[in-house]
Design an enzyme around this catalytic site. Structure first.
Site, PDB file in Angstrom:
ATOM      1  N   GLU A  28      50.935  15.113 132.020  1.00  0.00           N
ATOM      2  CA  GLU A  28      50.447  14.941 130.650  1.00  0.00           C
ATOM      3  C   GLU A  28      51.543  14.224 129.878  1.00  0.00           C
ATOM      4  OE1 GLU A  28      50.275  18.259 127.569  1.00  0.00           O
ATOM      5  OE2 GLU A  28      48.190  18.123 128.253  1.00  0.00           O
ATOM      6  N   GLN A  46      48.361   2.548 118.095  1.00  0.00           N
ATOM      7  CA  GLN A  46      48.283   1.403 118.992  1.00  0.00           C
ATOM      8  C   GLN A  46      49.107   1.700 120.238  1.00  0.00           C
ATOM      9  OE1 GLN A  46      48.865  -2.403 116.974  1.00  0.00           O
ATOM     10  NE2 GLN A  46      50.195  -3.072 118.636  1.00  0.00           N
ATOM     11  N   ASP A  47      48.600   1.275 121.394  1.00  0.00           N
ATOM     12  CA  ASP A  47      49.352   1.325 122.649  1.00  0.00           C
ATOM     13  C   ASP A  47      49.657  -0.095 123.083  1.00  0.00           C
ATOM     14  OD1 ASP A  47      49.100   4.074 122.713  1.00  0.00           O
ATOM     15  OD2 ASP A  47      47.904   4.148 124.534  1.00  0.00           O
ATOM     16  N   ARG A  59      64.241  -7.447 125.399  1.00  0.00           N
ATOM     17  CA  ARG A  59      63.271  -7.540 124.309  1.00  0.00           C
ATOM     18  C   ARG A  59      63.822  -6.747 123.130  1.00  0.00           C
ATOM     19  NH1 ARG A  59      58.037  -9.146 126.420  1.00  0.00           N
ATOM     20  NH2 ARG A  59      58.099  -9.251 128.698  1.00  0.00           N
ATOM     21  N   HIS A  62      64.242  -5.065 117.537  1.00  0.00           N
ATOM     22  CA  HIS A  62      63.113  -5.253 116.628  1.00  0.00           C
ATOM     23  C   HIS A  62      62.783  -3.989 115.846  1.00  0.00           C
ATOM     24  CE1 HIS A  62      61.620  -8.086 120.044  1.00  0.00           C
ATOM     25  NE2 HIS A  62      62.392  -8.763 119.218  1.00  0.00           N
ATOM     26  N   LYS A  72      58.234   4.611 117.834  1.00  0.00           N
ATOM     27  CA  LYS A  72      57.787   4.200 119.174  1.00  0.00           C
ATOM     28  C   LYS A  72      58.090   5.300 120.194  1.00  0.00           C
ATOM     29  CE  LYS A  72      58.735  -0.682 118.293  1.00  0.00           C
ATOM     30  NZ  LYS A  72      59.527  -1.855 118.691  1.00  0.00           N
ATOM     31  N   HIS A 119      64.823  -1.308 117.803  1.00  0.00           N
ATOM     32  CA  HIS A 119      64.566  -0.920 119.194  1.00  0.00           C
ATOM     33  C   HIS A 119      64.679  -2.136 120.100  1.00  0.00           C
ATOM     34  CE1 HIS A 119      61.735  -0.274 122.634  1.00  0.00           C
ATOM     35  NE2 HIS A 119      62.561   0.742 122.763  1.00  0.00           N
ATOM     36  N   TYR A 132      54.201   1.628 125.589  1.00  0.00           N
ATOM     37  CA  TYR A 132      54.694   2.388 124.443  1.00  0.00           C
ATOM     38  C   TYR A 132      53.621   2.525 123.380  1.00  0.00           C
ATOM     39  CZ  TYR A 132      55.956  -2.292 122.649  1.00  0.00           C
ATOM     40  OH  TYR A 132      55.946  -3.607 122.253  1.00  0.00           O
ATOM     41  N   ASP A 170      64.023 -14.216 119.829  1.00  0.00           N
ATOM     42  CA  ASP A 170      65.141 -13.275 119.869  1.00  0.00           C
ATOM     43  C   ASP A 170      66.495 -13.959 119.955  1.00  0.00           C
ATOM     44  OD1 ASP A 170      63.340 -11.218 119.643  1.00  0.00           O
ATOM     45  OD2 ASP A 170      63.483 -10.577 121.734  1.00  0.00           O
TER      46      ASP A 170
END
Length: 185
Positions: A28, A46-47, A59, A62, A72, A119, A132, A170
């Protein structure tokens, strides 16, 4: 469920149990009540799912500001990443400080990065997949970022500088000291 606060206590590592048998496993990975008790409030709206081809794909750093600021909950379902959160809450005793942890399909750990943090993650394996959940919808005008190698922050990335793979966006992000305040405590 194992919950561990990092050096910046608002950032948490969460390891859900895996129940295995000869068929495989069950876990789970999100439950609003259990995660709220662990300090991960949601609600998530949102996923996101990202796949990175090579080792050293970075990445970040941000965040989003304003009404769609995002917390997140990050997990790696294939491969491994080094995940980083940087406190950018003006007035916080840990402003400008960072914490990092390895998140992988093998260790089954997730990281909670709350609102008020930049992040980023860097892939440690090829063909890495990250999923995420976020607490705010994507909002392009609210996007903010800081260059991944800002010397004032001093993140110790586990890959060689010359092997980092960045998006064009980036590559040109500003330093933290060149931004106006993003969040306040």
């Amino acid at each position: 469920m194992k919950v561990e606060a990092l050096a910046i206590a608002d950032v948490k590592l969460i390891t859900p149990p895996r129940f295995t048998d000869p068929r495989g496993f069950f876990s789970e990975t999100w439950n609003p009540g259990r995660f709220a008790d662990a300090g991960v409030p949601g609600p998530f709206v949102q996923d996101n799912h990202a796949m990175s081809v090579g080792i050293g794909v970075l990445r970040g750093l941000h965040c989003q500001i304003g009404p769609n600021a995002q917390g997140k909950l990050v997990r790696c379902i294939k491969g491994a990443i080094y995940d980083v959160a940087v406190d950018v809450r003006q007035g916080s005793p840990t402003f400008g400080k960072w914490v990092g942890a390895e998140i992988s399909a093998d260790n089954w750990t997730q990281i909670w990065v709350p609102i008020g943090f930049l992040h980023a993650y860097c892939t440690l394996t090829a063909e890495t997949e990250v999923i995420y959940k976020v607490t705010g919808a994507y909002d392009k005008p609210a996007e903010r970022g800081v260059i991944w190698n800002d010397p004032d922050i001093g993140i110790e990335w586990p890959v060689a500088t010359d092997s980092v793979i960045l998006s064009d966006k980036d590559k040109v992000l500003p330093r933290l000291r060149d931004l106006s305040a993003l969040f306040h405590v």
